[in-house]
Design a protein around this motif. Structure first.
Motif, PDB file in Angstrom:
ATOM      1  N   MET A  30     -51.223  73.094 -19.337  1.00  0.00           N
ATOM      2  CA  MET A  30     -51.068  73.798 -20.600  1.00  0.00           C
ATOM      3  C   MET A  30     -51.024  75.291 -20.304  1.00  0.00           C
ATOM      4  O   MET A  30     -51.878  75.815 -19.581  1.00  0.00           O
ATOM      5  CB  MET A  30     -52.225  73.480 -21.551  1.00  0.00           C
ATOM      6  CG  MET A  30     -52.076  74.118 -22.933  1.00  0.00           C
ATOM      7  SD  MET A  30     -53.501  73.806 -24.015  1.00  0.00           S
ATOM      8  CE  MET A  30     -54.688  74.952 -23.282  1.00  0.00           C
ATOM      9  N   VAL A  31     -50.029  75.966 -20.845  1.00  0.00           N
ATOM     10  CA  VAL A  31     -49.834  77.391 -20.544  1.00  0.00           C
ATOM     11  C   VAL A  31     -49.536  78.152 -21.824  1.00  0.00           C
ATOM     12  O   VAL A  31     -49.166  77.568 -22.855  1.00  0.00           O
ATOM     13  CB  VAL A  31     -48.672  77.591 -19.540  1.00  0.00           C
ATOM     14  CG1 VAL A  31     -49.011  76.969 -18.188  1.00  0.00           C
ATOM     15  CG2 VAL A  31     -47.379  77.000 -20.093  1.00  0.00           C
ATOM     16  N   GLU A  32     -49.674  79.473 -21.764  1.00  0.00           N
ATOM     17  CA  GLU A  32     -49.343  80.329 -22.895  1.00  0.00           C
ATOM     18  C   GLU A  32     -47.839  80.335 -23.098  1.00  0.00           C
ATOM     19  O   GLU A  32     -47.076  80.487 -22.142  1.00  0.00           O
ATOM     20  CB  GLU A  32     -49.869  81.741 -22.640  1.00  0.00           C
ATOM     21  CG  GLU A  32     -50.046  82.552 -23.915  1.00  0.00           C
ATOM     22  CD  GLU A  32     -48.762  83.255 -24.305  1.00  0.00           C
ATOM     23  OE1 GLU A  32     -48.371  83.179 -25.491  1.00  0.00           O
ATOM     24  OE2 GLU A  32     -48.137  83.868 -23.426  1.00  0.00           O
ATOM     25  N   GLN A  33     -47.392  80.146 -24.323  1.00  0.00           N
ATOM     26  CA  GLN A  33     -45.987  79.855 -24.598  1.00  0.00           C
ATOM     27  C   GLN A  33     -45.033  80.946 -24.119  1.00  0.00           C
ATOM     28  O   GLN A  33     -43.949  80.657 -23.615  1.00  0.00           O
ATOM     29  CB  GLN A  33     -45.788  79.625 -26.098  1.00  0.00           C
ATOM     30  CG  GLN A  33     -44.410  79.093 -26.455  1.00  0.00           C
ATOM     31  CD  GLN A  33     -44.328  78.643 -27.903  1.00  0.00           C
ATOM     32  OE1 GLN A  33     -44.846  79.306 -28.792  1.00  0.00           O
ATOM     33  NE2 GLN A  33     -43.705  77.509 -28.137  1.00  0.00           N
ATOM     34  N   SER A  34     -45.420  82.196 -24.259  1.00  0.00           N
ATOM     35  CA  SER A  34     -44.504  83.268 -23.888  1.00  0.00           C
ATOM     36  C   SER A  34     -44.264  83.342 -22.390  1.00  0.00           C
ATOM     37  O   SER A  34     -43.330  84.011 -21.939  1.00  0.00           O
ATOM     38  CB  SER A  34     -45.035  84.612 -24.395  1.00  0.00           C
ATOM     39  OG  SER A  34     -46.232  84.962 -23.722  1.00  0.00           O
ATOM     40  N   SER A  35     -45.095  82.636 -21.606  1.00  0.00           N
ATOM     41  CA  SER A  35     -44.903  82.647 -20.156  1.00  0.00           C
ATOM     42  C   SER A  35     -43.779  81.725 -19.727  1.00  0.00           C
ATOM     43  O   SER A  35     -43.339  81.763 -18.572  1.00  0.00           O
ATOM     44  CB  SER A  35     -46.194  82.238 -19.441  1.00  0.00           C
ATOM     45  OG  SER A  35     -46.487  80.864 -19.693  1.00  0.00           O
ATOM     46  N   LEU A  36     -43.281  80.908 -20.658  1.00  0.00           N
ATOM     47  CA  LEU A  36     -42.195  79.988 -20.343  1.00  0.00           C
ATOM     48  C   LEU A  36     -40.849  80.623 -20.677  1.00  0.00           C
ATOM     49  O   LEU A  36     -40.700  81.289 -21.703  1.00  0.00           O
ATOM     50  CB  LEU A  36     -42.348  78.694 -21.146  1.00  0.00           C
ATOM     51  CG  LEU A  36     -43.633  77.893 -20.897  1.00  0.00           C
ATOM     52  CD1 LEU A  36     -43.725  76.746 -21.888  1.00  0.00           C
ATOM     53  CD2 LEU A  36     -43.683  77.367 -19.477  1.00  0.00           C
ATOM     54  N   THR A  37     -39.889  80.392 -19.841  1.00  0.00           N
ATOM     55  CA  THR A  37     -38.532  80.846 -20.130  1.00  0.00           C
ATOM     56  C   THR A  37     -37.859  79.855 -21.058  1.00  0.00           C
ATOM     57  O   THR A  37     -38.321  78.723 -21.239  1.00  0.00           O
ATOM     58  CB  THR A  37     -37.712  80.972 -18.843  1.00  0.00           C
ATOM     59  OG1 THR A  37     -37.530  79.662 -18.281  1.00  0.00           O
ATOM     60  CG2 THR A  37     -38.413  81.866 -17.835  1.00  0.00           C
ATOM     61  N   GLN A  38     -36.779  80.263 -21.663  1.00  0.00           N
ATOM     62  CA  GLN A  38     -36.049  79.358 -22.554  1.00  0.00           C
ATOM     63  C   GLN A  38     -35.553  78.113 -21.825  1.00  0.00           C
ATOM     64  O   GLN A  38     -35.416  77.047 -22.399  1.00  0.00           O
ATOM     65  CB  GLN A  38     -34.863  80.093 -23.189  1.00  0.00           C
ATOM     66  CG  GLN A  38     -35.269  81.132 -24.212  1.00  0.00           C
ATOM     67  CD  GLN A  38     -36.023  80.525 -25.389  1.00  0.00           C
ATOM     68  OE1 GLN A  38     -35.662  79.454 -25.880  1.00  0.00           O
ATOM     69  NE2 GLN A  38     -37.084  81.186 -25.828  1.00  0.00           N
ATOM     70  N   ASP A  39     -35.291  78.249 -20.526  1.00  0.00           N
ATOM     71  CA  ASP A  39     -34.758  77.118 -19.780  1.00  0.00           C
ATOM     72  C   ASP A  39     -35.775  76.012 -19.571  1.00  0.00           C
ATOM     73  O   ASP A  39     -35.428  74.859 -19.406  1.00  0.00           O
ATOM     74  CB  ASP A  39     -34.223  77.582 -18.414  1.00  0.00           C
ATOM     75  CG  ASP A  39     -32.962  78.424 -18.564  1.00  0.00           C
ATOM     76  OD1 ASP A  39     -32.293  78.282 -19.606  1.00  0.00           O
ATOM     77  OD2 ASP A  39     -32.680  79.217 -17.646  1.00  0.00           O
ATOM     78  N   ASN A  40     -37.059  76.403 -19.519  1.00  0.00           N
ATOM     79  CA  ASN A  40     -38.057  75.356 -19.288  1.00  0.00           C
ATOM     80  C   ASN A  40     -39.037  75.204 -20.446  1.00  0.00           C
ATOM     81  O   ASN A  40     -40.152  74.750 -20.267  1.00  0.00           O
ATOM     82  CB  ASN A  40     -38.821  75.607 -17.973  1.00  0.00           C
ATOM     83  CG  ASN A  40     -39.627  76.910 -18.006  1.00  0.00           C
ATOM     84  OD1 ASN A  40     -39.683  77.587 -19.032  1.00  0.00           O
ATOM     85  ND2 ASN A  40     -40.235  77.250 -16.873  1.00  0.00           N
TER      86      ASN A  40
END
Length: 614
Positions: free
Chosen positions: A175-185
């Protein structure tokens, strides 16, 4: 007093969970009068021993640790706090409340962070398992008092089971903070059934007959990494209830609340059981169905959302709090809307005053009341309230927690019925839950349903739902026994010369109003309270009472509390004017053997000095 020990063995439990050794208990031991005062005053000898507490007043230590872990990565542990809630929308409401209550607070210093499953981690790739999700509201530490108000009054905070589950996912990177994810993943949301990941939290209390339930010896505790152990959470019941049934458990709970499922049967049978609309305990309203029942994480969250959704569907108008209420209901109406008119006596004179206001053109959103009230056990005149509501266009919201739907039927008089499932519906004192029912015959039913289509979030954590379903299976059998024991204790207290007043629906001057809603096979409930002529007598009695002693009610074991001291310590004079005197002790009577309870109460009464009790 000669012959009595000066320190009783059950007074050595200060700060421990009730029930003992229960990681997710919802009560805490405050075994002496002095301990309750010390708790309210924040005295260190009490505060330092508090291992847990009622979840809306004491943030569980596992949640505190999780919040600190989030701050360590995404904030500043020295200058900021993190409030953990179940969803982005809950977090947004928390942020809005913080800013509204503190106009000088810089909006940029209050952040809402959403934590979601990592899309590439194997532990969350399986769509059949529940996804770890939590939202953190990070704000300057000095605004903790405002954040605590939001946590306490709204019930929007996460449960301790969700906290443990998500903390593990946070630590292992699933589980991670959402903004740390790129749109691709970015994770793709699954519409499949919700189930659990491998790591789960399990109450470790073992043994037979825990808190009134009969069950088999527990199986061995699940071990992390064992392939099959992730599928079960209730091994202590010997039933090996699969987490795959979380959604079904919620449906079974809703069917019980609807009154259409009253048998003590396992989950598989419960789901197969047809909805019996002719059942004597079904809600007596045409067109009512289980689709009118909504689950919440706790009872106060159901109350908060009932008020919020009424404002969204009808517009913002003041509300009415009728009868001396459980404290947080009034606070919700006052702090999360345009205010409330408070009628603390809940009598006919106040209804006369309300009618004059309505005739004069005053408009109201809703009237909130409890049936019966807590802690005075008085019942409102629902027939007259319903007639006023129909004539002057306001909603009636009834909290049926104390009466409970096996004793009373209030839905015909209400637009909305709310209840705390944490209480006698569960009984085991180890899980929180709440419900809201919309009356299909209400003039507001259609608008409320439309509002709920967009606003309702099922934020009851799945593991909590499993415990709630299991605990509530024998609800029907327990209620009859609790009714009998409570009436028996009321009779003992009523004849003692030191007791000034016993508050119980059967003996209240509003008994005739209670009886209007009382079911043919219903009783007068498991809650009562008593005031004493002398404050010292109340203290001696309480200190010598061999029951569990702490906050909450509706437990399968008898639970006592100096309620006014605990709920209104900083407003004792205000509470007293409505009949809630400082000497009041509230008793939530349990399933114990009646004769054993008699001895317990007689022993405590005998401790009162004769000169005071005569």
């Amino acid at each position: 007093m000669p012959g009595l020990p000066t320190v009783l063995p059950w007074n050595q439990t200060l700060g421990e969970s009730i029930p003992p050794d229960t990681p997710h208990a919802v009560s805490v031991s405050l075994p002496t009068w002095k301990a309750n005062v010390g708790y309210e005053e924040g005295q260190q000898w009490v505060v330092d021993k508090m291992q847990t507490g009622y979840p809306r007043f004491f943030i569980h230590k596992s949640i505190q640790r999780f919040a600190q872990a989030i701050l360590a990565q995404h904030g500043n542990t020295e200058t900021e706090n993190a409030m953990l809630v179940a969803s982005r929308s809950c977090g947004t409401r928390c942020r809005t409340f913080l800013l509204k209550q503190n106009p000088s607070l810089d909006p940029s210093t209050v952040r809402v962070l959403e934590f979601v499953p990592h899309p590439e981690k194997g532990a969350t790739a399986d769509a059949t398992r529940v996804k770890p999700r939590v939202t953190a509201v990070i704000y300057p530490k000095e605004y903790w008092p405002t954040a605590k108000v939001f946590w306490q009054h709204t019930g929007e905070g996460i449960s301790s089971r969700r906290g443990e589950f998500c903390h593990r996912a946070f630590d292992d990177g699933t589980m991670v903070e959402q903004s740390s994810l790129t749109q691709d993943n970015m994770p793709r949301l699954s519409k499949g059934p919700k189930r659990y990941q491998r790591h789960i939290s399990v109450d470790q209390t073992l043994g037979n007959g825990t808190n009134g339930h009969s069950h088999d010896d527990a199986a061995a505790t699940a071990e992390n990494g064992a392939p099959d152990s992730a599928q079960f959470v209730e091994e202590r019941f010997g039933r090996n209830l699969s987490v795959a049934h979380a959604a079904q458990a919620k449906l079974a709970v809703r069917k019980r609340i609807a009154g259409s499922l009253t048998k003590d049967i396992d989950l598989a049978q419960a789901l197969d059981e047809p909805i019996d609309h002719g059942n004597e305990r079904s809600r007596d309203v045409p067109d009512f169905s289980v689709d009118d029942v909504y689950l919440y994480g706790m009872g106060m969250n159901a109350i908060y959302n009932a008020h919020r959704c009424l404002m969204l569907s009808r517009g913002e108008m003041p509300s009415i709090m009728y009868g001396f209420p459980y404290v947080d209901t009034l606070k919700v109406l006052e702090k999360f809307g345009p205010g409330a008119t408070f009628y603390g006596f809940g009598n006919q004179d106040e209804l006369d005053d309300l009618e004059r206001r309505l005739e004069g053109g005053e408009k109201y959103l809703s009237l909130f009341c409890e049936f019966p009230g807590n802690p005075l056990l008085k019942s409102p005149d629902l027939k007259r309230i319903r007639a006023l509501a129909d004539k002057y266009d306001f909603a009636v919201v009834v909290d049926e927690t104390i009466g409970n739907f096996l004793n009373i039927d209030v839905l015909p008089y209400a637009d909305v019925v709310v209840s705390s499932l944490t209480k006698i519906f569960s009984g085991d004192c180890n899980v929180m839950g709440g419900s809201m029912i919309i009356n299909p015959q209400s003039r507001y039913h259609s608008d409320l349903k439309k509002t709920l289509e967009t606003e309702y979030e099922d934020n009851q954590f799945e593991e909590d739902s499993l415990y709630l379903e299991r605990n509530s299976r024998d609800f029907v059998d327990r209620i009859q026994r609790v009714n009998h024991n409570a009436e028996f204790i009321a009779d003992i207290l009523r004849v003692h010369p030191a007791v000034k007043q016993v508050n119980y629906p059967k003996y209240s001057d509003t008994k005739h109003l209670y009886d209007v809603c009382k079911l043919p096979d219903g009783g007068y409930g498991g809650l009562l309270s008593a005031t004493f002529y002398n404050m010292e007598d109340a203290q001696v009695f309480y200190d010598h009472l061999d029951t569990h002693k702490g906050p909450s009610l509706g437990t399968n074991f008898t639970l006592s509390s100096p309620f006014v001291i605990l709920a209104h310590y900083n407003e004792l004079d205000w509470a007293a004017q409505f009949g809630c005197e400082a000497s009041l002790i509230r008793f939530s009577v349990g399933l114990e053997d009646t004769e054993a309870l008699k001895k317990v109460f007689e022993f405590a009464l005998a401790a009162i000095p004769t000169s005071n009790g005569s």
